[in-house]
Write an enzyme that holds these catalytic residues in place. Structure first.
Site, PDB file in Angstrom:
ATOM      1  CB  SER A  47      -0.215  -0.709   3.541  1.00  0.00           C
ATOM      2  OG  SER A  47       0.886   0.190   3.648  1.00  0.00           O
ATOM      3  CG  HIS A  48      -0.380   4.156   3.172  1.00  0.00           C
ATOM      4  ND1 HIS A  48       0.472   3.386   3.927  1.00  0.00           N
ATOM      5  CD2 HIS A  48      -1.170   4.804   4.050  1.00  0.00           C
ATOM      6  CE1 HIS A  48       0.215   3.573   5.206  1.00  0.00           C
ATOM      7  NE2 HIS A  48      -0.777   4.426   5.316  1.00  0.00           N
ATOM      8  CD  GLU A 188       3.409  -5.470  11.069  1.00  0.00           C
ATOM      9  OE1 GLU A 188       4.106  -6.390  11.515  1.00  0.00           O
ATOM     10  OE2 GLU A 188       3.691  -4.261  11.234  1.00  0.00           O
TER      11      GLU A 188
END
Lengths: 335, 335
Positions: A47-48, A188
């Site tokens: 996610s990063h 999410e």
């Protein structure tokens, strides 16, 4: 065509650097952000990692981010240093700020780093790990655009406002936590909306201010803080440190002024570093703290924060990383 | 006989001072703790007021607390100061530490205070308010005996481990939050047990490690942190700052060594102070932050942390305070 592409860490780094260079970055800016991204990918914190690249590129193209930024280091006080980021992606400003922060923490016992005029889109744990590598205790805080309600409130005021804390363990991986002030990560909720699933109670409210488990309503309404008003207080503290204290934008100001190009808004960050060798137990602190971690790990069901990442970190240098083919194509199209 | 006794703030102060003097304290120690207690009572924060007096007195009688403590101030580094509490009740050590902490924060931009060999039984907001009164941003952290589980764990390792944060507002009451890392205050669970009520889900687990709403089982088992593993991470951070960093006891050590006399165990505390005049927006930070609080208060349902206390503070100098007759009698019996 396969759904995923596997890249070595070196290939991922080169891909990111070339994408940045093709979108107006100089080599210093390109490599600083690519290094940061690949630390995330190396720990399988997707996610990063490269997932953020199209957003950065969109903001570079929109002219919101300065790809040739030359951050300025400003000495504020014996224990305080500031980096004026010059519109940089955050890792460029960090690379200018780590050394003075570390030097000040060692000489003063405790020191702080204020980062302004940056665009933050990366993981805070990477930043505090740089401090733990220097043997220091580290804190980092940053804000975003409003998506989280204040305690009892029915409208978003806070960003997801993460904070990270790192504890050095000489000879071992540090203990680091890096957590948003929202109950759930925004990603999410977006994935639940895409897949047609409900989200757990306590995740957010709809535009009418009522709690809901419908992710689509929450994305139009607001997210709730973790742990009720206590998490909201942490989010408020983050706003005050990264905006009020250092003269940068609060989340509500960032939203009003942002170009909405998919990349990170302008904002501030606040970091603190503490030298455990200067707090009265220079010879004992490390071994004493290990007795605490032994107790912790002796309780069934526990795992130290970041332990999973360190496991991944051992594997990716040989196994490489896997990204969606669609992401790979999108990046290549933007080069 | 009436169920409650009403006292003026002066009468409450005198009662506490005399009770301490009758139990082996010198005047300095007696008055420092009585002042602290009456700041709590003055804000109608009864849980940290005279309610705590019998516990202090029991620990003084047991010889665990030093009622004639003479804390030592130790300069650790340009930004770090320590107070060795000499076994004092915490407020005695604080009164020795505030001035050097404030002076260091102003000269260095940021500074920290480590307190060791103290017995902490008071409210953290009182301590950070002393920093906001000096125009500084304040943090305070302390631990206790294990009653809260680590994330995912089935046994207590952390104290209720409160943290407090204070933000100065020149000409106005500061914004301060002071919150335990547990989902609920221990006192609330004890009251539910006494009154035969259930507690909300998420409060704690029984001795078998299973979640329960039975307060009696939770008191024999363990409390849960607020907000799941995120609150547990805050509790862990508190342990590391107040014990690992400064060479004091972790909660598990405090429990192993405590006399279980009803008073506070020995432990440590960690405070930080930041001077907003030294972080690059000396002329603007206060007004800029007020724009944030205006936004906050413009959202329906919100109230700034501590606002209720400030309302109470206006009333108690004329109205006095009310304590249970049983408490009043217990204190008088111990004099």
């Amino acid at each position: 065509m396969a759904d995923t592409v596997t890249l070595s860490l070196e290939e991922g780094f080169t891909l990111a650097v070339e994408a940045f260079l093709a979108n107006g970055c100089d080599r210093r800016n390109a490599e600083a952000v690519a290094r940061n991204m690949m630390r995330a990918e190396g720990d399988r914190c997707a996610s990063h990692g490269l997932f953020r690249l199209p957003g950065y590129l969109a903001s570079l193209r929109a002219g919101k981010i300065n790809g040739k930024a030359d951050p300025t280091v400003i000495d504020l006080a014996p224990g305080a240093v500031k980096v004026d980021g010059d519109g940089a992606m955050a890792p460029v400003a960090h690379e200018a700020g780590y050394e003075p922060l570390i030097e000040k923490a060692r000489s003063q016992g405790i020191a702080a780093l204020a980062l302004t005029r940056i665009h933050h889109f990366s993981a805070l744990w990477i930043e505090v790990e740089r401090l733990t590598e220097a043997g220091l205790v580290g804190f980092a805080f940053t804000a975003y655009k409003p998506v989280v309600t204040p305690g009892g409130g029915t409208k978003a005021l806070y960003g997801t406002n993460p904070m990270a804390f790192g504890w050095p363990r000489p000879g071992k991986d540090p203990v680091i936590f890096d957590q948003a002030s929202s109950a759930k990560a925004r990603g999410e909720i977006q994935i639940a909306a895409r897949d047609g699933h409900e989200v757990p109670p306590g995740t957010g409210i709809g535009p009418d201010g009522e709690e809901t488990t419908d992710p689509n309503l929450i994305l139009k309404g607001a997210q709730l803080p973790f742990g009720g008003y206590k998490g909201a207080n942490i989010a408020m503290m983050v706003e005050l440190l990264v905006a009020g204290l250092i003269g940068e934008w609060f989340s509500f100001e960032a939203a009003e002024k942002d170009a909405e190009d998919g990349g990170p808004p302008r904002g501030g960050e606040f970091m603190m570093a503490i030298d455990p060798a200067r707090f009265g137990d220079a010879d004992g602190w490390a071994a004493h703290s290990e007795t605490f971690f032994e107790r912790f790990l002796g309780i069934p069901g526990t795992r130290l924060p970041s332990a999973r990442r360190y496991g991944n970190r051992k594997e990716t240098p040989s196994d490489g990383i896997t990204i969606p083919t669609s992401l790979h194509e999108k990046i290549r199209e933007m080069m």
